[in-house]
Scaffold this motif. Structure first.
Motif, mmCIF file in Angstrom:
data_model
loop_
_atom_site.group_PDB
_atom_site.id
_atom_site.type_symbol
_atom_site.label_atom_id
_atom_site.label_comp_id
_atom_site.label_asym_id
_atom_site.label_seq_id
_atom_site.Cartn_x
_atom_site.Cartn_y
_atom_site.Cartn_z
ATOM 1 N N THR A 88 -15.065 -53.251 53.204
ATOM 2 C CA THR A 88 -15.325 -51.908 52.673
ATOM 3 C C THR A 88 -14.847 -50.832 53.620
ATOM 4 O O THR A 88 -15.186 -50.904 54.668
ATOM 5 C CB THR A 88 -16.925 -51.946 52.471
ATOM 6 O OG1 THR A 88 -17.258 -52.831 51.571
ATOM 7 C CG2 THR A 88 -17.396 -50.553 51.988
ATOM 8 N N ILE A 89 -14.386 -49.970 53.164
ATOM 9 C CA ILE A 89 -13.872 -48.413 53.753
ATOM 10 C C ILE A 89 -14.626 -47.327 53.168
ATOM 11 O O ILE A 89 -14.442 -47.078 51.890
ATOM 12 C CB ILE A 89 -12.415 -48.461 53.748
ATOM 13 C CG1 ILE A 89 -11.324 -49.739 54.253
ATOM 14 C CG2 ILE A 89 -12.001 -46.974 54.469
ATOM 15 C CD1 ILE A 89 -10.142 -49.716 53.752
ATOM 16 N N ASP A 90 -15.658 -46.997 53.931
ATOM 17 C CA ASP A 90 -16.584 -45.893 53.372
ATOM 18 C C ASP A 90 -15.823 -44.471 53.403
ATOM 19 O O ASP A 90 -14.907 -44.262 53.995
ATOM 20 C CB ASP A 90 -17.800 -45.825 54.120
ATOM 21 C CG ASP A 90 -18.539 -47.018 54.309
ATOM 22 O OD1 ASP A 90 -18.918 -47.407 52.872
ATOM 23 O OD2 ASP A 90 -18.966 -47.613 55.084
ATOM 24 N N SER A 91 -16.252 -43.789 52.600
ATOM 25 C CA SER A 91 -15.732 -42.345 52.159
ATOM 26 C C SER A 91 -15.672 -41.442 53.490
ATOM 27 O O SER A 91 -14.910 -40.549 53.710
ATOM 28 C CB SER A 91 -16.169 -41.449 51.135
ATOM 29 O OG SER A 91 -17.678 -41.219 51.313
ATOM 30 N N ASP A 92 -16.694 -41.648 54.598
ATOM 31 C CA ASP A 92 -16.679 -40.834 55.605
ATOM 32 C C ASP A 92 -15.860 -41.671 56.858
ATOM 33 O O ASP A 92 -16.092 -41.144 57.846
ATOM 34 C CB ASP A 92 -18.124 -40.599 56.118
ATOM 35 C CG ASP A 92 -18.957 -42.029 56.241
ATOM 36 O OD1 ASP A 92 -18.569 -43.043 56.009
ATOM 37 O OD2 ASP A 92 -20.216 -41.801 56.819
ATOM 38 N N PHE A 93 -15.503 -42.527 56.755
ATOM 39 C CA PHE A 93 -14.401 -43.262 57.626
ATOM 40 C C PHE A 93 -13.060 -42.545 57.645
ATOM 41 O O PHE A 93 -12.315 -42.385 56.864
ATOM 42 C CB PHE A 93 -14.337 -44.709 57.652
ATOM 43 C CG PHE A 93 -13.395 -45.376 58.458
ATOM 44 C CD1 PHE A 93 -13.926 -45.458 59.673
ATOM 45 C CD2 PHE A 93 -12.199 -45.859 58.051
ATOM 46 C CE1 PHE A 93 -13.162 -46.080 60.619
ATOM 47 C CE2 PHE A 93 -11.371 -46.543 59.269
ATOM 48 C CZ PHE A 93 -11.793 -46.649 60.432
ATOM 49 N N ARG A 94 -12.678 -42.058 58.891
ATOM 50 C CA ARG A 94 -11.299 -41.595 59.146
ATOM 51 C C ARG A 94 -10.477 -42.209 60.260
ATOM 52 O O ARG A 94 -9.412 -41.848 60.448
ATOM 53 C CB ARG A 94 -11.421 -39.830 59.719
ATOM 54 C CG ARG A 94 -12.174 -39.217 58.604
ATOM 55 C CD ARG A 94 -11.270 -39.077 57.320
ATOM 56 N NE ARG A 94 -11.890 -37.992 56.302
ATOM 57 C CZ ARG A 94 -12.873 -38.388 55.480
ATOM 58 N NH1 ARG A 94 -13.145 -39.272 55.519
ATOM 59 N NH2 ARG A 94 -13.246 -37.398 54.601
ATOM 60 N N GLY A 95 -10.884 -43.388 60.639
ATOM 61 C CA GLY A 95 -10.057 -44.015 61.537
ATOM 62 C C GLY A 95 -8.901 -44.864 61.034
ATOM 63 O O GLY A 95 -8.779 -44.831 59.591
ATOM 64 N N GLU A 96 -8.286 -45.550 61.853
ATOM 65 C CA GLU A 96 -6.871 -46.359 61.234
ATOM 66 C C GLU A 96 -7.409 -47.353 60.346
ATOM 67 O O GLU A 96 -8.438 -48.343 60.928
ATOM 68 C CB GLU A 96 -6.092 -46.675 62.431
ATOM 69 C CG GLU A 96 -4.747 -47.718 61.843
ATOM 70 C CD GLU A 96 -4.012 -48.160 63.154
ATOM 71 O OE1 GLU A 96 -2.892 -48.870 62.821
ATOM 72 O OE2 GLU A 96 -4.371 -47.923 64.396
ATOM 73 N N LEU A 97 -6.791 -47.883 59.268
ATOM 74 C CA LEU A 97 -7.045 -49.100 58.513
ATOM 75 C C LEU A 97 -6.407 -50.223 59.444
ATOM 76 O O LEU A 97 -5.419 -50.327 59.687
ATOM 77 C CB LEU A 97 -6.449 -48.983 57.134
ATOM 78 C CG LEU A 97 -6.921 -47.906 56.366
ATOM 79 C CD1 LEU A 97 -6.462 -47.972 54.929
ATOM 80 C CD2 LEU A 97 -8.450 -47.750 56.319
ATOM 81 N N LYS A 98 -7.357 -51.175 59.622
ATOM 82 C CA LYS A 98 -6.784 -52.549 60.116
ATOM 83 C C LYS A 98 -7.473 -53.703 59.300
ATOM 84 O O LYS A 98 -8.517 -53.558 58.764
ATOM 85 C CB LYS A 98 -7.252 -52.782 61.665
ATOM 86 C CG LYS A 98 -6.869 -51.751 62.477
ATOM 87 C CD LYS A 98 -7.573 -51.769 63.863
ATOM 88 C CE LYS A 98 -7.155 -50.335 64.930
ATOM 89 N NZ LYS A 98 -7.589 -50.324 66.081
#
Length: 151
Positions: A88-98
């Protein structure tokens, strides 16, 4: 045209130099493929895992998430899957996707820069409102789980 009935949500992203944008491989695909963005090939031995950078960061609108899911071809042909599926990638996450890949296959698997390693699926979020209750309503299934409904 079927794609006209597919609802679209704008997802802003940033990408490191040379990174390929997430892309849908067919007109009605629900997942957009993402690619490895690595400086040198990385080998994942059987039974081992590796965190693979993609070079992409996203801005997801509030009320949505992105799920990182495995690619079926990698799973079938090589035993490679995303370990925390769906991630899950939350809407408040701004880091690089891994992508946390694991090798359940019998042979070492080498990830090359630019390889398609997962797919992103955009989902609308519904939040549960959890209320404590002394007794839950009864159902035919009741507390049966893990195979209780038969083959």
């Amino acid at each position: 045209m079927a794609s006209d009935s597919i609802r679209k949500v704008k997802i802003f992203y940033t990408a490191s130099s040379g990174t390929v944008a997430p892309e849908y491989q067919s007109e009605e695909a629900s997942g957009a493929d993402i690619r490895a963005r690595i400086d040198s090939p990385l080998t994942i031995d059987p039974g081992k895992r590796a965190l693979i950078p993609t070079g992409i960061s996203v801005e997801i609108p509030a009320g949505y998430e992105i799920q990182l899911r495995p690619r079926s071809g990698l799973a079938f042909k090589h035993g490679i899957t995303v370990l925390n599926t769906p991630g899950t990638i939350d809407s408040d996450f701004r880091g690089e996707l891994k992508a946390l890949l694991v090798n359940f296959g019998d042979e070492p698997f080498t990830v090359q820069d630019g390889d398609r390693i997962g797919q992103l699926v955009v989902q609308q979020i519904f939040r549960g409102v959890f209320e404590k209750k002394d007794v839950l309503s009864e159902t035919k299934r009741g507390e049966g789980g893990y195979g209780s409904t038969g083959k």
